[in-house]
Enzyme design. Structure first.
Site, mmCIF file in Angstrom:
data_model
loop_
_atom_site.group_PDB
_atom_site.id
_atom_site.type_symbol
_atom_site.label_atom_id
_atom_site.label_comp_id
_atom_site.label_asym_id
_atom_site.label_seq_id
_atom_site.Cartn_x
_atom_site.Cartn_y
_atom_site.Cartn_z
ATOM 1 N N ARG A 132 0.774 -1.178 0.045
ATOM 2 C CA ARG A 132 -0.133 0.040 0.084
ATOM 3 C C ARG A 132 0.887 1.203 -0.153
ATOM 4 O O ARG A 132 2.015 1.135 0.471
ATOM 5 C CB ARG A 132 -1.073 -0.004 1.291
ATOM 6 C CG ARG A 132 -2.145 -0.990 1.145
ATOM 7 C CD ARG A 132 -3.080 -0.554 0.141
ATOM 8 N NE ARG A 132 -4.314 -1.520 0.213
ATOM 9 C CZ ARG A 132 -4.464 -2.543 -0.312
ATOM 10 N NH1 ARG A 132 -3.345 -2.882 -1.494
ATOM 11 N NH2 ARG A 132 -5.251 -3.459 -0.351
ATOM 12 N N GLU A 154 -4.165 7.685 -4.520
ATOM 13 C CA GLU A 154 -4.483 7.183 -5.871
ATOM 14 C C GLU A 154 -5.550 7.599 -6.221
ATOM 15 O O GLU A 154 -6.865 7.916 -5.578
ATOM 16 C CB GLU A 154 -4.352 5.580 -5.640
ATOM 17 C CG GLU A 154 -3.141 4.962 -5.165
ATOM 18 C CD GLU A 154 -3.020 3.647 -5.075
ATOM 19 O OE1 GLU A 154 -4.142 2.915 -5.424
ATOM 20 O OE2 GLU A 154 -1.887 2.989 -4.548
ATOM 21 N N HIS A 174 -1.594 0.592 -9.712
ATOM 22 C CA HIS A 174 -2.137 -0.280 -8.815
ATOM 23 C C HIS A 174 -2.762 -1.539 -9.453
ATOM 24 O O HIS A 174 -4.270 -2.000 -9.506
ATOM 25 C CB HIS A 174 -3.176 0.356 -8.003
ATOM 26 C CG HIS A 174 -3.329 -0.297 -6.434
ATOM 27 N ND1 HIS A 174 -3.773 0.113 -5.552
ATOM 28 C CD2 HIS A 174 -3.473 -1.861 -6.357
ATOM 29 C CE1 HIS A 174 -4.056 -0.644 -4.420
ATOM 30 N NE2 HIS A 174 -3.774 -1.988 -5.086
#
Ligand code: NAP
Length: 321
Positions: A233, A262, A281
């Site tokens: 993360r 993000e 991601h």
């Protein structure tokens, strides 16, 4: 009475159809302000991902189960869910191999400068055969340090040890006996891992303890020739400190699938750095794995609402209430 399930991420058609056999679905767009909280107020359960579910959003609701289409569950307040008697289910295992592939793609792309040089070719700059200005560094035989050697870290260790003849070392709060036996992984202190690894790879969950686990001091401890890989993360790394370290040349480069915010802002200094590989991601983002995750999460939710879920439970304590 038919149960109501809030769906806040698009599901594959067959998974949605299967869920509809068990409950009434209320599909919401979580980008619409207030829509998810409003829907949760009149629901028994919810399924989705990539959205923070706050205690306030559950206030006054009868929700009994939440099912995240992810293995990470940092977007939930677990203690609050447990207090409310809400079961949280997640999707471990089904995404382990595809996420480990993404980690290895980042290792190889960063070491061999795959993205930078592919762009260079497309820009028409390949005029003569390449020289040292385009050389990368070897991956095989190097030392890989895995911070958080669990399911995904284990699959990365397998690729590294058996496929690339790498030496694997790791930090965990507890030993991973299988990785030690099968991949020769060595458990070391974080400082030693940082100081001796050619690739430092983060695969810990995001928790208060792992928030900014890698900051300025840790980046300074790494070898100048080392590459940082993060597919855990974003907030496990202090991104401002990472930018500073890359600007100062404290480390060679970084391969990143995750970011503190993000989507990554187009103005991020990381995007202007040729020695940074930035992915949006995509750890588990294959058709096969995303389908398996959605199916797993749907089955988790239906079983949880029926009081029959016996695996993939984040807050098992809730069952003892
Ligand atoms: P896992 O099997 O639970 O592995 C996590 C590992 O981290 C465990 O070995 C754990 O060992 C270690 N750990 C936990 N807290 C730690 C701490 N404070 N210090 C050091 N080590 C610690 O989880 P997983 O299935 O491999 O997934 C790991 C994470 O990857 C997820 O939580 C998620 O955030 C991330 N992920 C990202 C993507 C993506 O798309 N990029 C995809 C899937 C998953 P100990 O308990 O012994 O410390």
């Amino acid at each position: 009475m038919t149960q109501k399930i809030v769906v806040y991420k698009t599901l594959p058609d067959d998974v949605a159809a299967w869920l509809r056999e068990h409950a009434e679905l209320v599909v919401v767009d979580p980008q619409t302000p207030g829509a998810l909280a409003a829907a949760l107020r009149d629901a028994d359960g919810a399924i989705g991902a990539s959205v923070t579910i706050t205690p306030a959003m559950l206030e006054g609701s009868r929700v009994r189960a939440l099912s995240t289409i992810s293995v990470g569950y940092d977007q939930f307040d677990i203690a609050d869910l447990t207090r409310r008697g809400i079961v949280l289910a997640h999707t471990p295992d089904v995404l382990t191999e595809s996420t480990a592939d993404t980690v290895f793609a980042l290792i190889l792309a960063s070491a061999r400068r795959v993205v930078e040089l592919a762009d260079w070719v497309k820009a028409g700059k390949w005029m003569v055969s390449v020289g040292s200005a385009q050389f990368g560094v070897e991956v095989q035989g190097k030392t890989l340090g895995i911070i958080g050697l669990g399911r995904i870290g284990g699959a990365v260790a397998r690729r590294a040890a058996l496929g690339f003849n790498m030496k694997v070392q790791y930090t965990n709060r507890s030993a991973n006996a299988i990785a030690e036996r099968d991949y020769g992984a060595r458990r070391v202190a974080l400082d030693e891992l940082l100081a001796t690894s050619d690739f430092v790879c983060l695969q810990v969950p995001l928790t208060p303890e792992t928030h900014h686990l890698i900051g300025a001091d840790e980046l300074r401890t790494m070898k100048r020739s080392a590459i940082l890989i993060n597919a855990s993360r974003g907030a496990t790394v202090d991104e401002a400190a990472l930018v500073a370290a890359l600007e100062a040349g404290t480390i060679r480069g970084a391969g990143l699938d995750v970011f503190e915010r993000e989507p990554l802002e187009p103005t991020s200094p990381l995007l202007a750095m040729p020695n940074v590989v930035a992915l949006p991601h995509i750890g588990s983002a294959t058709y096969e794995t995303r389908h398996a995750m959605a199916r797993c999460a749907a089955e988790n939710l239906v079983a949880a609402l029926a009081g029959k879920l016996d695996r993939n439970i984040v807050n098992r304590e809730v069952l003892a209430r």
